[in-house]
Write an enzyme that holds these catalytic residues in place. Structure first.
Site, PDB file in Angstrom:
ATOM      1  CG  HIS A 126      18.712   3.469  47.742  1.00  0.00           C
ATOM      2  ND1 HIS A 126      18.171   4.675  48.120  1.00  0.00           N
ATOM      3  CD2 HIS A 126      20.059   3.651  47.743  1.00  0.00           C
ATOM      4  CE1 HIS A 126      19.151   5.548  48.339  1.00  0.00           C
ATOM      5  NE2 HIS A 126      20.299   4.952  48.110  1.00  0.00           N
ATOM      6  CG  ASP A 156      14.945   5.016  49.152  1.00  0.00           C
ATOM      7  OD1 ASP A 156      15.078   3.807  49.401  1.00  0.00           O
ATOM      8  OD2 ASP A 156      15.839   5.698  48.630  1.00  0.00           O
ATOM      9  CB  SER A 229      22.292   6.099  50.508  1.00  0.00           C
ATOM     10  OG  SER A 229      22.410   6.443  49.165  1.00  0.00           O
TER      11      SER A 229
END
Length: 491
Positions: A126, A156, A229
């Site tokens: 992402h 992911d 992230s």
């Protein structure tokens, strides 16, 4: 206060229900001994994380992405071509006319880490999804452009590649399976775009499942925020045991509930992405569900361990002779505890490999040899099943009003035209069927692990269950083509 969904990276990438995709102190002292066993010693709080930070920092990177965002059309007056008003609007920064605006660039930030001296980098999918340009900043301050090697939205995970004239510092993966709840861990990344930052805490839970088929998260109270992230979660040996991916938060900031995808899942994905540029997961070719206690009783099983097969479309399992109603208890020599366990075992097995699958069928156990297919290819193919249908005759039984399904009804319900079974027209609100989630439009295709096409056949299955002394009858229900088993009482 409920948890809210937060943008996955600074710049507003996607999210996962109540969880945001993002890129404490332990008890000090001795544990009390119980009985005659020797006392267990708890490790004290580390004196400092400074040495570990210096060791791994050169391999941690900040990631900046840039994406072209389509310009919205602004409402405004429309003038004839060549009108002097067109020049007026352009003079005020409105190129192309009063109803248009220029495309804009959107930036997002995340984190990552280098896994090889030749420039392979791991981050979250992402973080880089949809990006036109990706730039990687190293701890030294140097920056390099990166290209996408491969991505896996299911976990992911993404792998990037940079070209460097010098060998790069890198870190290795550790074994996430040996991490224990209470172990110290350290997170690194680019939280809130503030640059390289370190946070520490403990593993507060293991084997968390959030929303994906292959989820296996370590939960940690180490502070994780937007921009973290794709950053690494280190053990005290400087090995990566997780990739920081999500937080649970009511306010958008860290409240000590962060999730890192376990390294043993990530490693397998990264290996395939580097080799093939895509994932290649094994495919058994069955639909499955967990076994509830009442289902186990209805089937005469001694426990709820295993994965119950609800459907066997054309594919590897069908070729090997597997049937709906089989309970898979072992795969490739390892015990199958539940559906999640089976899905992960199959996905990790090589495509084309012949594996032994042990199933319980009735009161017997047998082993089938199944040659696995590839899941990514199978998911792109439509699956249909079907048989013929008798004439309708409505009946109320088991708390439901049911009738044999017609071809037209089957098509309307998303089933094959030749699907055979019993259509549920209505469900009594106070019935056990309603409590189990059955509703009008569901189709019963099996009862007592045998196909049913008529009310007489369903009557026979009920009578057989009573004669066997069972309290429940196992029904196979299809809703929109998706099967699941439900046990209903027959007394």
């Amino acid at each position: 206060m409920t948890a809210q969904t937060i943008p996955q990276a600074l710049g507003g990438r996607g999210a996962v229900r109540g969880l945001a995709r993002f890129a404490g102190a332990a008890m000090l002292g001795l544990a009390l001994a119980t009985g005659p066993t020797a006392p267990a010693f708890a490790r004290g709080v580390p004196e400092s994380f400074a040495d570990l930070t210096e060791q791994v920092s050169p391999a941690v990177v900040n990631i900046t992405t840039s994406t072209t965002v389509a310009a919205p059309v602004r409402p405004g007056p429309i003038f004839p071509e060549g009108s002097p008003f067109e020049d007026l609007f352009r003079d005020f920064g409105m190129p192309g006319g009063p109803g248009e605006t220029a495309p804009q660039r959107s930036n997002a930030l995340g984190s990552g880490f280098v896994i090889s001296e030749d420039g392979f980098i791991v981050t979250n999918n992402h973080v880089i999804e949809g990006a036109d340009e990706i730039e990687v900043e190293f701890f030294s301050g140097n920056t390099l452009p990166a290209k996408v090697v491969g991505t896996d939205p299911k976990t992911d995970i993404a792998v990037l590649k940079v070209e460097s004239t010098k060998p790069l510092a890198f870190v290795k993966f550790g074994n996430s399976d040996v991490i224990r709840v209470g172990d110290w861990v350290m997170a690194m990344g680019n939280p809130l775009g503030q640059g390289f930052s370190v946070s520490a805490g403990i593993v507060s839970a293991r084997n968390r499942e959030l929303s994906g088929t292959y989820d296996d998260f370590l939960q940690t109270d180490a502070a994780i925020n937007r921009g973290n992230s794709g950053g690494p979660l280190f053990n005290m040996n400087g090995e990566v045991v997780g990739v920081n991916t999500a937080i649970l938060s009511p306010n958008g900031g860290s409240i000590g509930i962060g999730f890192s995808m376990a390294s043993n899942v990530v490693q397998k994905v990264v290996t395939q992405l580097r080799e093939f540029g895509e994932t290649r997961r094994g495919w058994l070719g069955v639909k499955i569900q967990d076994i509830s206690p009442d289902m186990a009783e209805a089937m005469g099983l001694k426990s709820t361990v295993g994965a119950l097969v609800t459907d066997v479309p054309a594919g590897p399992a069908a070729d090997a002779g597997m049937l709906a109603g089989d309970v898979i208890t072992a795969f490739d020599g390892g015990e199958v505890k539940n559906t999640r366990d089976l899905v992960r075992r199959v996905a990790d097995a090589p495509v084309g490999q012949a594996v032994r699958v042990t199933v319980t069928r009735g009161d017997k156990s047998q082993t089938l040899l199944v040659t696995l297919g590839r899941r990514e290819l199978a998911e792109a193919e439509p699956v249909q099943t079907g048989m013929s249908t008798p004439q309708p005759t409505e009946r109320e039984m088991l708390g439901m009003t049911i009738v044999p399904v017609s071809p037209d009804q089957a098509v309307e319900l998303g089933l094959a035209e030749t699907t055979q079974g019993l259509l549920i027209r209505s469900v009594s609100a106070d019935s056990e069927a309603a409590k189990k989630g059955l509703r009008a439009g569901d189709v019963i295709t099996e009862a007592g692990q045998q196909p049913v096409a008529s009310l007489a056949e369903l009557d026979a299955r009920v009578a057989e269950a009573k004669a066997a002394g069972r309290k429940s009858l196992l029904l196979l229900i299809r809703r929109g083509g998706e099967p699941r088993f439900v046990a209903l009482p027959v007394f």
